[in-house]
Design a protein around this motif. Structure first.
Motif, mmCIF file in Angstrom:
data_model
loop_
_atom_site.group_PDB
_atom_site.id
_atom_site.type_symbol
_atom_site.label_atom_id
_atom_site.label_comp_id
_atom_site.label_asym_id
_atom_site.label_seq_id
_atom_site.Cartn_x
_atom_site.Cartn_y
_atom_site.Cartn_z
ATOM 1 N N TYR A 90 0.889 -1.245 -0.056
ATOM 2 C CA TYR A 90 -0.094 0.045 0.103
ATOM 3 C C TYR A 90 0.806 1.138 0.074
ATOM 4 N N ALA A 91 1.938 1.169 0.697
ATOM 5 C CA ALA A 91 2.586 2.203 0.939
ATOM 6 C C ALA A 91 3.915 2.415 0.063
ATOM 7 N N GLY A 92 3.901 1.527 -0.682
ATOM 8 C CA GLY A 92 4.936 1.288 -1.787
ATOM 9 C C GLY A 92 6.513 0.891 -0.988
ATOM 10 N N ILE A 93 6.411 0.501 -0.120
ATOM 11 C CA ILE A 93 7.721 0.080 0.621
ATOM 12 C C ILE A 93 7.856 -1.471 0.607
ATOM 13 N N ASP A 94 9.213 -1.797 0.560
ATOM 14 C CA ASP A 94 9.618 -3.190 0.671
ATOM 15 C C ASP A 94 9.250 -3.758 2.085
ATOM 16 N N PRO A 95 8.586 -4.606 2.026
ATOM 17 C CA PRO A 95 7.915 -5.358 3.177
ATOM 18 C C PRO A 95 9.145 -5.663 4.146
ATOM 19 N N LEU A 96 10.206 -5.959 3.745
ATOM 20 C CA LEU A 96 11.322 -6.246 4.346
ATOM 21 C C LEU A 96 11.515 -5.144 5.465
ATOM 22 N N TRP A 97 11.650 -4.134 5.391
ATOM 23 C CA TRP A 97 12.032 -2.920 6.039
ATOM 24 C C TRP A 97 10.903 -2.776 7.198
ATOM 25 N N LEU A 98 9.632 -3.026 6.788
ATOM 26 C CA LEU A 98 8.658 -2.896 8.050
ATOM 27 C C LEU A 98 8.768 -4.141 8.756
ATOM 28 N N ARG A 99 9.343 -5.362 8.313
ATOM 29 C CA ARG A 99 9.571 -6.414 8.934
ATOM 30 C C ARG A 99 10.550 -6.167 10.237
ATOM 31 N N LEU A 100 11.654 -5.683 9.599
ATOM 32 C CA LEU A 100 12.809 -5.272 10.659
ATOM 33 C C LEU A 100 12.325 -4.425 11.322
ATOM 34 N N ALA A 101 11.524 -3.432 11.024
ATOM 35 C CA ALA A 101 11.243 -2.343 12.118
ATOM 36 C C ALA A 101 10.389 -3.054 13.289
ATOM 37 N N ILE A 102 9.588 -3.789 12.839
ATOM 38 C CA ILE A 102 8.742 -4.549 13.816
ATOM 39 C C ILE A 102 9.360 -5.313 14.627
ATOM 40 N N ILE A 118 12.569 -5.087 15.517
ATOM 41 C CA ILE A 118 13.416 -4.059 16.549
ATOM 42 C C ILE A 118 12.478 -3.722 17.630
ATOM 43 N N LEU A 119 11.361 -3.360 17.117
ATOM 44 C CA LEU A 119 10.432 -2.872 18.144
ATOM 45 C C LEU A 119 10.107 -3.832 19.337
ATOM 46 N N THR A 120 9.788 -5.052 18.781
ATOM 47 C CA THR A 120 9.495 -6.354 19.382
ATOM 48 C C THR A 120 10.482 -6.728 20.245
ATOM 49 N N ILE A 121 11.519 -6.902 19.875
ATOM 50 C CA ILE A 121 12.690 -7.627 20.453
ATOM 51 C C ILE A 121 13.743 -6.856 21.140
ATOM 52 N N SER A 125 8.206 -4.247 27.866
ATOM 53 C CA SER A 125 6.847 -5.145 27.922
ATOM 54 C C SER A 125 5.890 -4.443 27.082
ATOM 55 N N VAL A 126 5.793 -3.019 27.156
ATOM 56 C CA VAL A 126 4.895 -2.202 26.595
ATOM 57 C C VAL A 126 5.259 -2.621 25.020
ATOM 58 N N SER A 127 6.588 -1.937 24.514
ATOM 59 C CA SER A 127 6.585 -1.980 23.175
ATOM 60 C C SER A 127 6.391 -3.362 22.521
ATOM 61 N N LEU A 128 6.429 -4.301 23.385
ATOM 62 C CA LEU A 128 6.335 -5.615 22.741
ATOM 63 C C LEU A 128 4.915 -6.149 22.505
ATOM 64 N N PHE A 129 4.215 -5.594 23.449
ATOM 65 C CA PHE A 129 2.750 -6.208 23.517
ATOM 66 C C PHE A 129 2.033 -5.229 22.869
ATOM 67 N N SER A 130 2.450 -3.932 22.702
ATOM 68 C CA SER A 130 1.680 -2.729 21.965
ATOM 69 C C SER A 130 1.699 -3.500 20.435
ATOM 70 N N ALA A 131 3.059 -3.785 20.173
ATOM 71 C CA ALA A 131 3.240 -4.167 18.789
ATOM 72 C C ALA A 131 2.570 -5.527 18.425
ATOM 73 N N VAL A 172 16.825 -16.536 6.736
ATOM 74 C CA VAL A 172 16.649 -17.655 8.001
ATOM 75 C C VAL A 172 16.760 -16.963 9.114
ATOM 76 N N ILE A 173 17.322 -15.689 9.296
ATOM 77 C CA ILE A 173 17.352 -14.983 10.731
ATOM 78 C C ILE A 173 15.692 -14.628 10.776
ATOM 79 N N ILE A 174 15.246 -14.008 9.680
ATOM 80 C CA ILE A 174 13.986 -13.376 9.673
ATOM 81 C C ILE A 174 13.015 -14.397 10.186
ATOM 82 N N ARG A 175 13.218 -15.729 9.541
ATOM 83 C CA ARG A 175 12.134 -16.855 9.765
ATOM 84 C C ARG A 175 12.218 -17.197 11.141
ATOM 85 N N ILE A 176 13.434 -17.271 11.673
ATOM 86 C CA ILE A 176 13.400 -17.628 12.971
ATOM 87 C C ILE A 176 12.695 -16.490 14.100
ATOM 88 N N CYS A 177 12.845 -15.278 13.762
ATOM 89 C CA CYS A 177 12.119 -14.111 14.466
ATOM 90 C C CYS A 177 10.694 -14.275 14.364
#
Lengths: 119, 556
Positions: B135-147, B149-152, B159-165, B225-230
């Protein structure tokens, strides 16, 4: 490109007249008309005919009746109404006028051409 | 290998490839849509549909079954695309190119707008990020990475960031529909939905060639592979989180329902409370509609909310494992019902608790009324204990009172009665055995109207009496004396201070009065009393009087 465009414009103008002409001979259903028109290369896509038929019908020039078909669902057979026939006569005279004009123009042009070449 | 289905088209069965069917269906819908706004449009599209059936019948007769997507494309080319059809009827059209342009305009205007879908072709969990990326015209890879990072990444409020994400992802997965049809896929990518693109999408998908995303997700790099593990890790966390949500939320909702049931039962089980409701019959119906009605409404609302909640969360968990269909727009209905019932439940519950409070008040009032009866008995008991005999008590509402003793001591009781009835009579008498001599009777008294007096009989049976001074509820001689003493430091003792400060320093209206020279001879019995009527039966123009501290002082 321009030639094609001009041709399609001409055909388009002719289409209504031709359909009425076809139907004046005998009532027929859309697919028959399509076949005849395709033979005459008057239409490219078949779908064009249907809006035209509906419009003519709504204008009161055509009427149709359902007839059972040996294969498939019943078919709509279109025929000219008296109003349609009147309309066609009008178009006929217009066409005759046109064709004489065109013929006249052509022969005149030819004569001029010929005279110019002989000269 | 292609999936093949049978369709019934105007009474004839056709075998057709699935992708071909999709294209054909889409084409017919487009035709219908295109002509729907025009005069006689329904008839036209109906005729065209018949024509398509006829052409297909021809194909069937030629033995070209099952009908492939190429054949459908031929049919479409033969009949014509929607935007090609109307030109013949429009009186004055411009050039061909402008017509085509117009058609495209119509498409871009009405159908092809970029829409947010979850991408089923390139997903890790539910395809939310992939869809947003699209939708935003961004490679989903970056979004996944961002999430990730936000999560882990350990932030101070991890806990706040983890659960809100996780919560946001969970909500998105629930709300955003998945792009399942070719049309939806095109809209997700923001491509115009035309016959050509639709064709491409269907054909391309069937061949699996033009889907770059598929290739993307098949890369086998270390990074991947790393992404898949995550992703697996997040999936686990999400399941745990949703599990807790399911468990906790259900528990809370069920507890609410239980408490409501319990409350309504408790309220209807108490015998005393039941009796109190019998006191006025009108309130029985009112109570039923009010209290019980609220209990019912909130109970049912909470049960519905619980069921929907369980259903939604369970659905979400199922979706995590790619089971169950996307609910699409209907999810909003569920969410609305959930919050609606929740709010309704809470409001009813609030009303219920409010009612319970008033109900409690009613119980208290009822007990008060019962206590009143017992208090009268206790008052008589108290009088008897102090040697008083009730000579007359008519219309007065009580015998003894406390709270307004001149000393300011709230717990001290004194003789008192009150009535607005002018016929009130209250007379108390006491007989005391003493040694012969001359006595003085002393008492603290107050009244709001003339009439009351203390009296005593001497040995000749003469009636001696002293009337009450009228101070009503304020001041009084005792208080006046005390306030005077307060001005002088030498006399300002603690006791004086208490007297002066009674009734917030205004006094309760008490005065001390005396009957002097009461002679007692051989029989040694002294009879004295207090009455609100001068002479025992005389005038009375007050509404209440008090008396306390009767003292017999031997003078001689």
């Amino acid at each position: 490109m321009n030639v094609d465009n001009a041709k399609s414009q001409m055909r388009k103008g002719m289409l209504e007249y031709c359909v009425l002409l076809l139907l004046s001979k005998e009532p027929s259903y859309a697919s028959d008309i399509i076949i005849r028109l395709k033979e005459a290369k008057l239409i490219v896509v078949e779908g064009t005919l249907y809006p035209l038929l509906t419009r003519l019908k709504n204008d009161g020039l055509l009427s149709y009746e359902w007839r059972e078909s040996t294969q498939g669902p019943p078919r709509k057979y279109y025929a000219l109404t008296s109003e349609g026939e009147l309309f066609l006569t009008g178009l006929d005279s217009a066409w005759n006028e046109l064709s004489t004009t065109v013929k006249h123009l052509k022969t005149k042009g030819n004569e001029e051409n010929e005279t110019s070449t002989t000269n | 290998m292609k999936k093949n289905i049978n369709i019934n088209f105007f009474g004839t069965l056709y075998a057709i490839d699935e992708d071909a069917y999709e294209l054909l269906n889409r084409y017919i819908n487009d035709i219908k849509k295109y002509f729907s706004g025009k005069e006689g449009g329904e008839e036209i599209s109906d005729d065209i549909e018949h024509r398509i059936a006829e052409v297909m019948q021809e194909l069937k007769a030629e033995g070209k079954e099952p009908i492939s997507i190429e054949l459908v494309k031929e049919i479409i080319a033969r009949i014509g695309k929607p935007e090609e059809l109307c030109n013949a009827t429009d009186e004055e059209e411009g050039e061909n190119s402008s017509k085509a342009h117009r058609g495209k305009d119509w498409f871009t205007k009405h159908i092809s707008k970029k829409k947010l879908y979850r991408n089923p072709d390139d997903k890790m969990l539910c395809g939310v990020l992939s869809g947003i990326g699209c939708y935003a015209g961004i490679d989903p890879l970056w979004l996944r990475l961002a999430i990730i990072i936000l999560t882990i990444v350990p932030l101070p409020f991890i806990s706040v960031s983890l659960f809100s994400a996780l919560l946001v992802y969970f909500l998105f997965a629930l709300i955003i529909p998945e792009a399942n049809t070719p049309e939806e896929r095109l809209r997700m990518q923001g491509k115009p939905v035309t016959m050509e693109t639709l064709n491409e999408e269907i054909v391309g998908n069937a061949d699996g060639t033009n889907n770059t995303n598929v290739k993307n997700s098949k890369r086998g790099s270390l990074f991947d592979v790393i992404i898949r593990i995550c992703v697996i890790l997040i999936k686990c966390l999400l399941v745990i989180f949703l599990g807790w949500l399911l468990f906790g939320g259900t528990a809370i909702l069920l507890i609410c329902t239980f408490v409501i049931c319990l409350l309504s039962f408790a309220m209807y089980g108490h015998p005393l409370e039941l009796a109190s409701r019998m006191v006025d019959a009108d309130s029985i119906l009112l109570n039923f509609i009010g209290t019980n009605g609220y209990a019912w409404i909130s109970g049912v609302a909470f049960i519905i909310a619980t069921i929907i909640f369980i259903y939604l969360v369970a659905h979400c968990i199922a979706r995590l494992f790619n089971k169950g269909k996307s609910m699409g727009r209907i999810i909003w209905v569920y969410i609305c019902i959930f919050f609606g019932t929740l709010i309704l439940g809470c409001v009813s519950f609030y009303n219920l608790t409010k009612d319970i409070i008033t109900e409690e008040d009613r119980i208290v009032a009822f007990r008060e009324s019962q206590r009143y009866q017992t208090d009268i008995d206790r008052e008589k008991e108290w009088l008897k204990g102090h040697g008083w005999e009730v000579i007359a008590h008519e219309h007065g509402d009580h015998y003894v009172k406390m709270h307004e003793h001149y000393s300011g001591d709230y717990s001290k009781q004194y003789i008192d009665t009150h009535s607005n009835n002018p016929n009130m009579v209250y007379t108390l008498e006491r007989s005391v055995r003493t040694s012969p001599g001359i006595y003085t009777l002393e008492a603290a008294v107050r009244t709001d109207g003339a009439g009351p007096e203390i009296y005593a009989y001497n040995y000749r049976n003469d009636r001696l009496s002293t009337p009450f001074p009228v101070y009503a509820q304020y001041g009084g001689e005792i208080w006046e004396e005390a306030t005077k003493k307060m001005n002088n430091t030498s006399t300002a003792t603690d006791e004086v201070k208490r007297l002066a400060e009674a009734h917030h320093g205004k006094g309760y209206g008490w005065s001390r009065i005396r009957i002097e020279n009461i002679e007692v001879k051989n029989d040694s019995i002294i009879r004295y009393g207090v009455t609100n009527r001068s002479g025992g039966t005389g005038y009375w123009n007050g509404t209440w009087f008090s008396a306390a501290d009767f003292k017999l002082i031997k003078v001689q």
